[in-house]
Design a protein around this motif. Sequence first.
Motif, PDB file in Angstrom:
ATOM      1  N   HIS A 170       0.712  -1.262   0.002  1.00  0.00           N
ATOM      2  CA  HIS A 170      -0.298   0.167  -0.395  1.00  0.00           C
ATOM      3  C   HIS A 170       1.157   1.130  -0.038  1.00  0.00           C
ATOM      4  O   HIS A 170       0.940   1.423   1.291  1.00  0.00           O
ATOM      5  CB  HIS A 170      -1.146   0.452   1.541  1.00  0.00           C
ATOM      6  CG  HIS A 170      -1.742   1.394   1.469  1.00  0.00           C
ATOM      7  ND1 HIS A 170      -3.158   0.732   1.562  1.00  0.00           N
ATOM      8  CD2 HIS A 170      -1.658   2.223   0.828  1.00  0.00           C
ATOM      9  CE1 HIS A 170      -3.770   2.038   1.137  1.00  0.00           C
ATOM     10  NE2 HIS A 170      -3.008   3.218   1.178  1.00  0.00           N
ATOM     11  N   HIS A 226      -7.153  -0.709   5.721  1.00  0.00           N
ATOM     12  CA  HIS A 226      -7.273  -0.071   6.743  1.00  0.00           C
ATOM     13  C   HIS A 226      -8.179  -0.970   7.614  1.00  0.00           C
ATOM     14  O   HIS A 226      -8.183  -1.442   8.480  1.00  0.00           O
ATOM     15  CB  HIS A 226      -7.925   1.860   6.336  1.00  0.00           C
ATOM     16  CG  HIS A 226      -7.146   2.344   5.728  1.00  0.00           C
ATOM     17  ND1 HIS A 226      -5.964   2.899   5.620  1.00  0.00           N
ATOM     18  CD2 HIS A 226      -7.412   2.429   4.439  1.00  0.00           C
ATOM     19  CE1 HIS A 226      -5.384   3.103   4.032  1.00  0.00           C
ATOM     20  NE2 HIS A 226      -5.836   3.426   3.846  1.00  0.00           N
ATOM     21  N   ASP A 278       0.885   2.885   3.051  1.00  0.00           N
ATOM     22  CA  ASP A 278       0.779   3.827   2.587  1.00  0.00           C
ATOM     23  C   ASP A 278       1.563   5.477   2.573  1.00  0.00           C
ATOM     24  O   ASP A 278       1.072   6.214   3.283  1.00  0.00           O
ATOM     25  CB  ASP A 278      -0.871   4.227   4.038  1.00  0.00           C
ATOM     26  CG  ASP A 278      -1.865   5.512   3.377  1.00  0.00           C
ATOM     27  OD1 ASP A 278      -2.160   5.886   1.682  1.00  0.00           O
ATOM     28  OD2 ASP A 278      -2.726   5.626   4.178  1.00  0.00           O
ATOM     29  N   LYS A 285      -8.721   0.203  -6.998  1.00  0.00           N
ATOM     30  CA  LYS A 285      -8.833   0.299  -6.123  1.00  0.00           C
ATOM     31  C   LYS A 285      -9.398   1.340  -5.790  1.00  0.00           C
ATOM     32  O   LYS A 285     -10.252   2.232  -6.493  1.00  0.00           O
ATOM     33  CB  LYS A 285      -7.572   1.084  -5.870  1.00  0.00           C
ATOM     34  CG  LYS A 285      -7.384   2.595  -4.111  1.00  0.00           C
ATOM     35  CD  LYS A 285      -7.508   1.542  -3.618  1.00  0.00           C
ATOM     36  CE  LYS A 285      -7.331   1.482  -2.093  1.00  0.00           C
ATOM     37  NZ  LYS A 285      -6.436   2.972  -2.134  1.00  0.00           N
ATOM     38  N   HIS A 290       1.663   4.683  -1.942  1.00  0.00           N
ATOM     39  CA  HIS A 290       0.618   6.331  -3.864  1.00  0.00           C
ATOM     40  C   HIS A 290       2.103   6.291  -3.777  1.00  0.00           C
ATOM     41  O   HIS A 290       2.792   7.492  -3.519  1.00  0.00           O
ATOM     42  CB  HIS A 290      -0.266   7.423  -2.433  1.00  0.00           C
ATOM     43  CG  HIS A 290      -1.249   6.288  -2.416  1.00  0.00           C
ATOM     44  ND1 HIS A 290      -2.113   5.947  -2.555  1.00  0.00           N
ATOM     45  CD2 HIS A 290      -1.584   6.218  -1.072  1.00  0.00           C
ATOM     46  CE1 HIS A 290      -3.310   5.918  -1.646  1.00  0.00           C
ATOM     47  NE2 HIS A 290      -2.541   5.654  -0.568  1.00  0.00           N
TER      48      HIS A 290
HETATM   49 ZN   LIG Z   1      -3.582   5.261   1.188  1.00  0.00          ZN
END
Ligand SMILES: [Zn+2]
Length: 424
Positions: free
Chosen positions: A63, A242, A316, A180, A65
């Motif tokens: 995960h 999450h 994340d 996603k 970005h």
């Molecule tokens: Zn994320």
Amino acid sequence: MNLILAGGKLIDGTGEKRDCATVVVEGRAIREVAEGADYPERTGFYRIDCRGKTIMPGMFDVHVHLGGGDVVPGIDDYRVSRRLDEHMAMHAYRTLEAAQRALRSGFTTLRDMSSRDFVDVQLRNAVAADLVVAPRIICSGPGITMTGGHVWPRCVQVDGPDEIRKEIRRQVREGVDWIKIMGVTGGIASSGQDIRRTQFTREEIRVAVEEAHRLGRPCAAHAHGLEGISFCVEAGIDTLEHGTFLDEVQADRMAQRGIYLVPTLLNSYFRSQGAGDPVLKEREEQLRRMGIRIPAPEERIALAKRHGIKVLAGTDCGGNTRAVFGLHGVEVYMLARCGLTNMEAIVAATGGAAEAMGLADKVGIIRPGLVADILVVDGDPLQDISVLAPFNSRIEMVIKDGRIVSHHLFGREEVSFPAPVREV
Ligand SMILES: [Zn+2]
């Protein structure tokens, strides 16, 4: 390269270990795994003495970005902090630089969970074409969210089953590996949104998963609130990101359906340190004022373990200001601190992640015939998991596709962040 990694402790990524083994790499692949340290010399092979060290698979962060790299701290404007308006070429360079930091920290595979303009797809292609040295990329393009939904400036806003189907078809045409679904619930990064509240309707979520699967793409969903989680589980999502307010009933359903949980604990690490960015702190304060108590990460890991849900390592990084590329090993450390055994935390970042990504017959496990993505660690992560985390990293060598792409003699990653919490 042709390498003989001789006589190290072996953690193979499936949960198995050997006290002393030799791993032979020929070209891009693992050729042989032999018992003991006295493997004979072979011409054309470079021998690396691994006695007292650990040989394990290169890790996965499922995960991130990547688009634009780290989030700019201290800016309460989503477009500016994510550099969404900068020139695409500069955006791509930042993306590559962030990916290379992950690689040097021992993470040889990254799954991108929404980036601008398919920059993740193009990076995947550039890596596959050997144009750049970077981790293997699994990509999802821009996430899909409802109009005004969670992190809409970085996603594509779609409403209703027809728009959702059309956008998923477009993304598949552009080359994504995963879909996603971002706007299942609000999120920490979206100011003013209640993270518990559902955004896409039950029908929209069902259609999104159905269309992704129909086109042969697995599907990941961002979900904090329980109703959103339940819609995703019902729809047959593949990985739940999450899962903050997960409860016993949904945990049981997730386990039965083989849905993976990516709890994204890196931010919890910084929250537990009281450290970080004023904008993010203000956002967390805002959630408190809304009466939202974010459950402790230990509760979620305990829930997952009780029900037998498989957990994956995902940070994340690039999703908030604290999650800086290069810190991926903190996630593995946090998984262990919050209740997984050290071995379970390692599997969550290696063989378990490879299985969830559909790559277990290719990479993520140390086994003859598989791609040689390998770490040499000067220490034993089964004794002390922090040797995989940047605050105490003992990762000496990163091998990807059979090539040494990072060695501690080149210098270690310099990342500044608070010291680890020590149990008393
Ligand atoms: Zn994320």
